[in-house]
Write a protein that holds these residues in place. Structure first.
Motif, mmCIF file in Angstrom:
data_model
loop_
_atom_site.group_PDB
_atom_site.id
_atom_site.type_symbol
_atom_site.label_atom_id
_atom_site.label_comp_id
_atom_site.label_asym_id
_atom_site.label_seq_id
_atom_site.Cartn_x
_atom_site.Cartn_y
_atom_site.Cartn_z
ATOM 1 N N MET A 534 -35.263 19.517 -22.564
ATOM 2 C CA MET A 534 -35.167 18.753 -21.328
ATOM 3 C C MET A 534 -35.866 17.415 -21.535
ATOM 4 O O MET A 534 -37.070 17.380 -21.796
ATOM 5 N N LEU A 535 -35.106 16.339 -21.457
ATOM 6 C CA LEU A 535 -35.597 15.014 -21.826
ATOM 7 C C LEU A 535 -35.762 14.141 -20.592
ATOM 8 O O LEU A 535 -34.877 14.090 -19.727
ATOM 9 N N LYS A 691 -31.947 14.369 -19.178
ATOM 10 C CA LYS A 691 -30.846 14.812 -20.027
ATOM 11 C C LYS A 691 -31.219 16.181 -20.586
ATOM 12 O O LYS A 691 -32.398 16.455 -20.841
ATOM 13 N N ILE A 692 -30.226 17.041 -20.794
ATOM 14 C CA ILE A 692 -30.482 18.412 -21.235
ATOM 15 C C ILE A 692 -29.622 18.728 -22.452
ATOM 16 O O ILE A 692 -28.448 18.358 -22.500
ATOM 17 N N GLY A 866 -33.308 18.958 -31.764
ATOM 18 C CA GLY A 866 -34.141 17.844 -32.171
ATOM 19 C C GLY A 866 -33.332 16.610 -32.498
ATOM 20 O O GLY A 866 -33.678 15.487 -32.098
ATOM 21 N N ILE A 867 -32.228 16.787 -33.210
ATOM 22 C CA ILE A 867 -31.392 15.653 -33.582
ATOM 23 C C ILE A 867 -30.719 15.038 -32.371
ATOM 24 O O ILE A 867 -30.761 13.813 -32.152
ATOM 25 N N VAL A 868 -30.082 15.858 -31.563
ATOM 26 C CA VAL A 868 -29.349 15.331 -30.405
ATOM 27 C C VAL A 868 -30.314 14.737 -29.381
ATOM 28 O O VAL A 868 -30.030 13.702 -28.773
ATOM 29 N N SER A 869 -31.462 15.367 -29.184
ATOM 30 C CA SER A 869 -32.437 14.830 -28.241
ATOM 31 C C SER A 869 -32.897 13.436 -28.663
ATOM 32 O O SER A 869 -33.026 12.532 -27.834
ATOM 33 N N THR A 870 -33.141 13.261 -29.955
ATOM 34 C CA THR A 870 -33.556 11.943 -30.446
ATOM 35 C C THR A 870 -32.463 10.908 -30.223
ATOM 36 O O THR A 870 -32.732 9.777 -29.796
ATOM 37 N N LEU A 872 -30.203 10.883 -27.886
ATOM 38 C CA LEU A 872 -30.130 10.573 -26.467
ATOM 39 C C LEU A 872 -31.292 9.678 -26.037
ATOM 40 O O LEU A 872 -31.111 8.760 -25.228
ATOM 41 N N GLN A 873 -32.484 9.920 -26.579
ATOM 42 C CA GLN A 873 -33.635 9.096 -26.208
ATOM 43 C C GLN A 873 -33.518 7.676 -26.752
ATOM 44 O O GLN A 873 -34.123 6.751 -26.196
ATOM 45 N N GLN A 874 -32.738 7.491 -27.818
ATOM 46 C CA GLN A 874 -32.537 6.146 -28.364
ATOM 47 C C GLN A 874 -31.319 5.456 -27.758
ATOM 48 O O GLN A 874 -30.915 4.390 -28.231
#
Length: 959
Positions: A534-535, A691-692, A866-870, A872-874
């Motif tokens: 959860m971002l 984002k989830i 971890g990959i997808v979260s990064t 999305l955060q970028q």
């Protein structure tokens, strides 16, 4: 492939009504409805060759890789007399040269095809393993044959690897504040006669006294097919594997000069109590605890001790955490049983807030141990411990490689690969009476060795076991000749790739919750465990510098209380479900992660959502955890490696938002209030910006439905908080900074330059160029610093994915007296990378190296998230996760060379060295001028100048 999933509002509404209320939750009640978990058994095939080699095959056609691992029943317990650390040293030696493989060729054979490799050594075993694309199975089997039958043990490999191992010892034992406690003090006192008493990593003295003949004798005595098990796991055809195993291993003869693996020693019954007061340099916080003798792995009491260990030390709801950490007496408490094939030990320790807390914490620890010995654990504790153990097993079994390692560890510690599943069955049968019985038997105060560990001189006599060290076995002299690497024209070439299996990539599903929150979901496997990330915005770049650490504390302390549940009840609920939950802040955002068995995911998700929406940060929890964070920083500030990264961040970003320490400083943490955290949660944990990501052994439809139940109805009137658009600021002046730490057991060296943001068109060209410089053990830095010169255990470079300009940093730890030499190599290699055109053949190998590691990460739920979260955060889309190899393929040699020339310039590099300056400062002046020397006790991480002002006699401040 990306698919969009639309939720029917009626279905979403019906799911949302299933969220339980927590107002009246209590520890036992919160755990009462947690179902008992199970783990799927490991399916495997096993056979044995005539020469004694055991083979285990684990087939998995859902992966595109294969893991080959060779497990030898040769651990540190078999180190010869006066040669502690020898099995570990030989683990290094056997990876290096054979008749057909020149020095470190094994690195290229794995990295250059997109694989990874390593080796490890422990009490009962040594293993060597690779994970590569499945087409290269035969190549890897050929390398294992080479290392078993044709290894070269000569002066070059012996001297080089001995130097590397000594650097590893300095980095892992002598430099960290508590390294000596873990590696020297505990084993020395846990055993009296067993060879487990000696440090498995060895000692500088024993390593220095070893000879090449010792290494040759060790190989001939212990290494052969009759002491080994080959485990192959992944995508292969069984008939093909059997044929390849016969081809490469059936003709290898058993050991040339065999020595019985059985140990002659046996551990005596415990004697009376005694106390050990150990001292070591650079220990910021004192430690108190105890050590007892324990049984071997296969003992009838072992399963009950494992459950006891989980009750004592596993998770936030453990007895040690509740009694010592929640009470504020200790910063950390840890312990449990470590069991090996012939013997074991139990230890319990607390890192105490200060010397004045030693007596109080010691009394609390004694009382907790006595309660375990005299009162049955509760049914809730028993069920929670079992579910935690099963959930941990599910995480390990998520991949074929994980299953291979679990079987390997079971085999070497028990002699039976089925022991992995048998132990789980035994754990399921453990009762509260069993736990009480083993606690009374093994945690007896009359057999306890009480240990304190405080700052002082490095004095082994302070922790010496009064029982004389036995004399251990010596090995017969080597009888074979020293092999040599064959001339290039005479070497056998490794076999090329076979046919690659076709594996369908999992479908990435994108959906939107009822309130607009985007969700990314993918089923990464069939093991029933899943991860939800959860971002939200609000990373360290949103912290005011004077209160650096707000975002991190707001995330990490969110689970310390909500309306109706305190921290202990929350921890009990998660752990009873076999779930783990936590939050943290990076440079660009905050993320929360929940991992749970699929059977319990809805229940765990309901609690996780309540925490994110309604964390209240109770005063007592806030004060205690803030204090723990300050104490944790004190520990990190005493480790050269960690401190060097803190300093480099400030030096490279100055007063810009990225220059803020994500974990704060001791001063900034003290300035933060509970209200700061509440306001941060309200403004940054916001549905309009959440984002989830969900992945694991769960269908996308079920994953999205779970997310909808968690957050689909979330709304708030609070406006979201501001996020700085430019966090990197202007480039800072080039500096050479020495942090003088006279007690440092090693020096940490960092060289840093500015690097592009994740969205920059230069990102992938520099990613590729950097992999040449410092990507893994095939990078130039590793080659120059470790392989050629034995100056460090490892040397690497890389740069983080950031929304604004990043940093490319090279780092290594080395002896204090060689810090200047490592710094010069960094600068030389920076210059070489930026001045020499990069070859296309080299870059193609580096593309495979990078894309292979990326693909392996995508196979696990944690790695995928971890990959997808990064991404999305970028500010990128999730489909970029499937385009990594494509992006690298689009970078040609000219683009990679240009990126290196633009960014990796030694004239632009800031150097940071943390260590004992007296041992390298004069030599460093030949590398760089204008050196800033800052005493460690005057370091100011909140200021771009990095130097604290000092008070003068009149009370004014100055430098």
């Amino acid at each position: 492939m990306i698919r969009t999933l639309l939720l029917a509002s009626a279905a979403a509404a019906s799911i949302a009504t299933a969220v339980p209320a927590f107002a009246d939750a209590h520890n036992d009640a919160a755990q009462a409805d947690a179902p008992t978990l199970t783990a799927p058994k490991i399916d495997y095939t096993m056979w044995t060759l005539e020469n004694g080699l055991r083979v285990i095959a684990i087939q998995d056609d859902t992966t595109s890789t294969v893991t080959t691992s060779l497990w030898y029943d040769i651990g540190s317990k078999l180190d010869p007399e006066g040669r502690s650390g020898f099995a570990h040293l030989f683990e290094h030696i056997l990876s290096r040269k054979t008749e057909n493989m020149p020095y470190n060729m094994i690195y290229g054979l794995t990295a250059d095809i997109g694989g990874t490799r390593n080796a490890s050594n422990w009490i009962d075993r040594t293993n060597y393993y690779e994970q590569v694309p499945a087409a290269y199975l035969e190549t890897m089997l050929w390398t294992h044959r080479e290392r078993m039958a044709n290894v070269v043990v000569d002066d070059e490999v012996f001297e080089t690897e001995r130097g590397v191992v000594k650097e590893e010892l300095r980095q892992r034992v002598l430099a960290p504040p508590y390294g000596r406690l873990q590696r020297f003090v505990i084993p020395e006192n846990a055993y009296d006669t067993m060879p487990h008493r000696r440090p498995g990593i060895g000692s500088i003295e024993d390593l220095d006294s070893a000879t090449l003949d010792d290494a040759r004798a060790f190989y001939e005595a212990y290494y052969g097919p009759d002491t080994a098990t080959l485990i192959v796991a992944g995508n292969f055809q069984m008939e093909e594997l059997r044929a390849l195993v016969d081809r490469y291993f059936a003709d290898i003869s058993p050991r040339a000069n065999p020595v019985d693996l059985a140990l002659e020693n046996s551990e005596p019954q415990p004697s009376g109590p005694r106390t050990v007061n150990a001292t070591a340099p650079n220990v910021p916080l004192p430690v108190i605890g105890g050590v007892w003798k324990g049984p071997p792995t296969t003992h009838p009491d072992a399963a009950a001790l494992e459950v006891l260990s989980a009750i004592l030390d596993s998770g936030e709801n453990s007895r040690l955490n509740n009694s010592l950490v929640r009470s504020g007496q200790a910063v950390q408490a840890f312990g449990g049983a470590s069991m090996f094939r012939e013997a074991g030990q139990i230890n319990v320790f607390a890192i105490v807030r200060g010397a004045d807390q030693m007596a109080t914490a010691g009394a609390t620890l004694d009382a907790e141990l006595e309660r375990l010995r005299t009162e049955p654990v509760t049914p809730a504790e028993l069920a929670e411990a079992k579910n935690e153990i099963i959930a941990s097993t599910l995480r390990r079994r998520e991949t074929a490689r994980g299953r291979a390692f679990e079987l390997g560890e079971a085999l070497v510690s028990s002699g039976d690969p089925d022991f992995a599943d048998k132990r789980l069955a035994e754990i399921g049968e453990v009762t509260a009476d069993d736990v009480l019985r083993v606690a009374a038997k093994y945690l007896d105060p009359s057999t306890r060795i009480t240990v304190t560990y405080t700052s002082g001189e490095d004095d082994p006599a302070s922790y010496a076991n009064p029982t004389p060290m036995p004399e251990y076995r010596t090995l017969p002299p080597a009888v074979g000749e020293i092999r040599q690497v064959k001339p290039e024209g005479e070497r056998q070439a490794p076999p090329g790739p076979g046919e690659a299996p076709e594996v369908t990539a999992p479908e990435i599903v994108e959906a939107t919750l009822s309130n607009g929150i985007p969700v990314v979901a993918v089923q990464t496997g069939n093991v029933p465990i899943a991860t939800i990330s959860m971002l939200v915005p609000g990373g360290s770049k949103t912290d005011p510098r004077e209160k650096a650490g707000i975002a991190q504390l707001a995330a990490s302390l969110a689970d310390k209380g909500i309306n109706g549940m305190d921290a202990e009840a929350i921890a009990a609920r998660f752990e009873s479900l076999g779930a783990s939950f936590g939050g943290g802040a990076g440079s660009d955002g905050t993320s929360f992660s929940l991992t749970a068995p699929v059977a319990n995911l809805d229940a765990a998700g309901a609690l996780a959502s309540s925490i994110i929406k309604g964390a209240i940060y109770p005063d007592d929890e806030f004060e205690r955890e803030r204090g723990r964070a300050v104490d944790g920083l004190r520990v990190q500030m005493g480790e050269p490696g960690g401190l060097s990264s803190f300093v480099a961040r400030v030096a490279m970003y100055g007063d810009a938002p990225y220059g803020s320490q994500p974990g704060g400083t001791t001063e900034s943490l003290s300035a933060i209030t509970r209200d700061d955290l509440l306001l941060h949660r309200q403004r940054y944990f916001h549905p309009s910006r959440m984002k989830i990501v969900v992945s694991g052994g769960i269908s996308p439809e079920q994953a999205v439905a779970t997310a909808e139940a968690m957050f689909g109805d979330w709304a708030t009137d609070m406006s979201p908080g501001p996020v700085p658009a430019q966090a990197a600021g202007d480039e800072q002046p080039v500096r050479t900074i020495v942090i003088d730490m006279p007690d440092a057991g090693q020096a940490a060296v960092v060289a840093a330059v500015r690097a592009p943001s994740r969205q920059s068109e230069d990102y992938f060209p520099l990613e590729l160029a950097n992999s040449v410089l410092g990507g893994g053990s095939s990078g130039r830095l590793f080659e120059e610093i470790r392989t050629k010169r034995s100056l460090s255990y490892g040397a690497y470079s890389g740069f983080a994915d950031r929304a604004d300009a990043s940093l490319l940093t090279a780092s290594a730890q080395t002896k204090n007296e060689t810090a200047d030499e490592v710094a010069q190599i960094f600068l030389n290699e920076f210059g070489r990378l930026g001045s020499e055109a990069l070859d296309e053949d080299l870059l193609e190998r580096r593309r495979l190296f990078l894309s292979g590691g990326y693909a392996r990460s995508l196979e696990t739920s944690g790695g995928f998230n971890g990959i997808v979260s990064t991404l999305l955060q970028q500010g990128l889309t999730p489909d970029e996760a499937a385009r990594y190899a494509e992006r690298l393929a689009a970078v040609d040699a000219d683009a990679a060379t240009a990126a290196a020339q633009t960014y990796v310039d030694p004239a632009k590099a800031t150097l940071v060295i943390v260590g004992d300056a007296s041992q390298f400062l004069d030599d460093l002046k030949a590398v760089r001028d204008n050196i800033e020397v800052i005493p460690a006790d005057r370091l100011d991480l909140a200021s771009a100048e990095l130097l604290k002002a000092v008070e003068t006699a009149e009370g004014a401040t100055g430098e």
